[in-house]
Design a protein around this motif. Structure first.
Motif, PDB file in Angstrom:
ATOM      1  N   GLN A 135       6.060  -3.596  -0.280  1.00 48.68           N
ATOM      2  CA  GLN A 135       5.037  -3.721  -1.348  1.00 48.68           C
ATOM      3  C   GLN A 135       4.056  -4.580  -0.920  1.00 48.68           C
ATOM      4  O   GLN A 135       2.809  -4.606  -1.459  1.00 48.68           O
ATOM      5  CB  GLN A 135       5.596  -4.295  -2.539  1.00 48.68           C
ATOM      6  N   PRO A 158       3.646   2.552 -12.801  1.00 46.75           N
ATOM      7  CA  PRO A 158       3.700   3.823 -12.316  1.00 46.75           C
ATOM      8  C   PRO A 158       2.521   5.023 -12.852  1.00 46.75           C
ATOM      9  O   PRO A 158       1.741   5.777 -12.059  1.00 46.75           O
ATOM     10  CB  PRO A 158       4.886   4.677 -12.076  1.00 46.75           C
ATOM     11  N   CYS A 194       3.947   3.176  -0.518  1.00 44.45           N
ATOM     12  CA  CYS A 194       4.504   2.029  -1.398  1.00 44.45           C
ATOM     13  C   CYS A 194       5.235   2.652  -2.352  1.00 44.45           C
ATOM     14  O   CYS A 194       6.700   2.479  -2.610  1.00 44.45           O
ATOM     15  CB  CYS A 194       3.624   0.939  -1.798  1.00 44.45           C
ATOM     16  N   ASP A 195       4.731   3.681  -3.126  1.00 47.81           N
ATOM     17  CA  ASP A 195       5.389   4.399  -4.155  1.00 47.81           C
ATOM     18  C   ASP A 195       6.455   5.220  -4.014  1.00 47.81           C
ATOM     19  O   ASP A 195       7.663   5.165  -4.321  1.00 47.81           O
ATOM     20  CB  ASP A 195       4.316   5.320  -4.928  1.00 47.81           C
ATOM     21  N   SER A 198       9.513   2.794  -3.116  1.00 47.96           N
ATOM     22  CA  SER A 198       9.922   2.409  -4.589  1.00 47.96           C
ATOM     23  C   SER A 198      10.796   3.488  -5.149  1.00 47.96           C
ATOM     24  O   SER A 198      11.878   3.012  -5.660  1.00 47.96           O
ATOM     25  CB  SER A 198       8.843   1.597  -5.237  1.00 47.96           C
ATOM     26  N   ARG A 199      10.117   4.589  -5.243  1.00 50.86           N
ATOM     27  CA  ARG A 199      11.069   5.733  -5.819  1.00 50.86           C
ATOM     28  C   ARG A 199      12.038   6.087  -5.278  1.00 50.86           C
ATOM     29  O   ARG A 199      13.157   6.192  -5.771  1.00 50.86           O
ATOM     30  CB  ARG A 199      10.340   6.925  -5.896  1.00 50.86           C
ATOM     31  N   PHE A 209       4.642  -0.836 -11.188  1.00 49.12           N
ATOM     32  CA  PHE A 209       4.491  -0.269 -10.142  1.00 49.12           C
ATOM     33  C   PHE A 209       5.077  -1.064  -8.812  1.00 49.12           C
ATOM     34  O   PHE A 209       5.665  -0.904  -8.059  1.00 49.12           O
ATOM     35  CB  PHE A 209       3.136  -0.037  -9.733  1.00 49.12           C
TER      36      PHE A 209
END
Length: 319
Positions: A135, A158, A194-195, A198-199, A209
């Motif tokens: 992140q 998000p 990053c997303d 994280s998911r 987020f």
């Protein structure tokens, strides 16, 4: 803490307000302490109207214990009034700016291009077990490349990050202003990576987020720790005297770097300042001038820009 936090007629509104702030990533205990003090003041006097007499009465009652130094503690009740007004209580009193005192804003640490490159190289290779490992680059990219405030990045959900359209939505920022900002392709790529991570680890339904190891929104105190961890891993020095680097210096850099680029390109800075102010979420050009006056290369032209036309600048927006 045992029992309810609030007991006055304003208790439900105060709880909803704090829940809103916490959802935005603001978890400060100081705010709760002062609002409990306000609540107790109202309970003892059986006050049930958030009008001028109630709000200023509390401020006047507290002032004797705050004769010296900043009145920053007043901001919590001003912000509560703004929130009440914005959420439907149009009669709520917002504390006047006349209660402010002049505070000297801290001077920024002027980041060099070399420091920025080394910082983000280190962020991409951060050795840590927490989500900052993936992140860090994205969080500080939004401050550096979009000029966001720390709290604005913390408050992103998000749903606020629309990678398909290449935009982010900043909700209820400073002054209760919201705005939607376009992103460059490079920023989109950083946020997408990053997303994705994280998911994979926390699922698609995370509440923020940027999240902590426990899957909760990142706390404000963690930002400075992460910044300095990356700074140290990059091998960048901490000045022994004078200004010290802070996360907020990325926002300063965004402002004056754009000004310097426009000047180098021969672009009309006067015409561009309203766009910069709108993008950064400023309520007036005065706030934008504060950020850009720190640029050494900008100072020579600063007086001319101020003199030539704050009154003739067009209104702009990004919606």
């Amino acid at each position: 803490m045992n029992g309810p936090r609030f007991t006055s007629k304003f208790a439900p509104e105060l709880e909803r307000y704090l829940a809103f702030k916490e959802n935005m990533g603001f978890h400060g205990a100081t705010r709760v302490w002062y609002l409990r003090n306000f609540d107790r003041y109202c309970t003892e006097r059986n006050l049930d109207n958030l009008d001028r007499a109630t709000v200023e009465g509390w401020v006047v009652w507290r002032l004797p214990s705050h004769q010296e130094g900043s009145r920053s503690w007043i901001s919590c009740i001003r912000d509560f009034g703004r929130w009440e007004h914005a959420t439907g209580n149009v009669d709520a009193y917002v504390l006047s700016d006349r209660w402010r005192v002049g505070n000297v804003r801290p001077q920024p640490y002027l980041l060099t291009n070399e420091e920025i490159v080394r910082f983000f190289d280190a962020a991409a290779q951060l050795v840590i077990r927490s989500p900052w490992r993936w992140q860090g680059s994205a969080f500080f990219t939004l401050m550096h490349s979009c000029g966001l405030r720390t709290g604005e990045v913390l408050g992103l959900t998000p749903e606020d990050v629309n990678l398909g359209e290449g935009t982010i939505t900043i909700r209820w920022a400073k002054g209760n202003r919201s705005r939607q900002l376009p992103l460059t392709g490079q920023v989109i790529d950083v946020l997408a990576e990053c997303d994705r991570t994280s998911r994979e680890i926390f699922g698609a339904d995370r509440t923020a987020f940027f999240i902590s190891t426990f899957g909760t929104p990142v706390r404000r105190e963690a930002i400075t720790d992460a910044f300095h961890r990356i700074w140290d891993q990059a091998g960048l020095p901490h000045p022994i005297y004078g200004k010290q680097p802070r996360p907020y210096d990325f926002r300063h850099h965004f402002a004056y770097a754009n000004i310097e680029r426009w000047m180098a390109e021969g672009t009309d800075v006067n015409a561009m300042l309203p766009y910069l102010a709108r993008y950064m979420g400023h309520g007036s050009l005065d706030s934008t001038f504060y950020y850009i006056h720190t640029s050494p290369d900008f100072m020579n032209g600063y007086a001319d820009i101020v003199r030539e036309g704050q009154g003739i600048l067009p209104e702009v927006g990004f919606e």
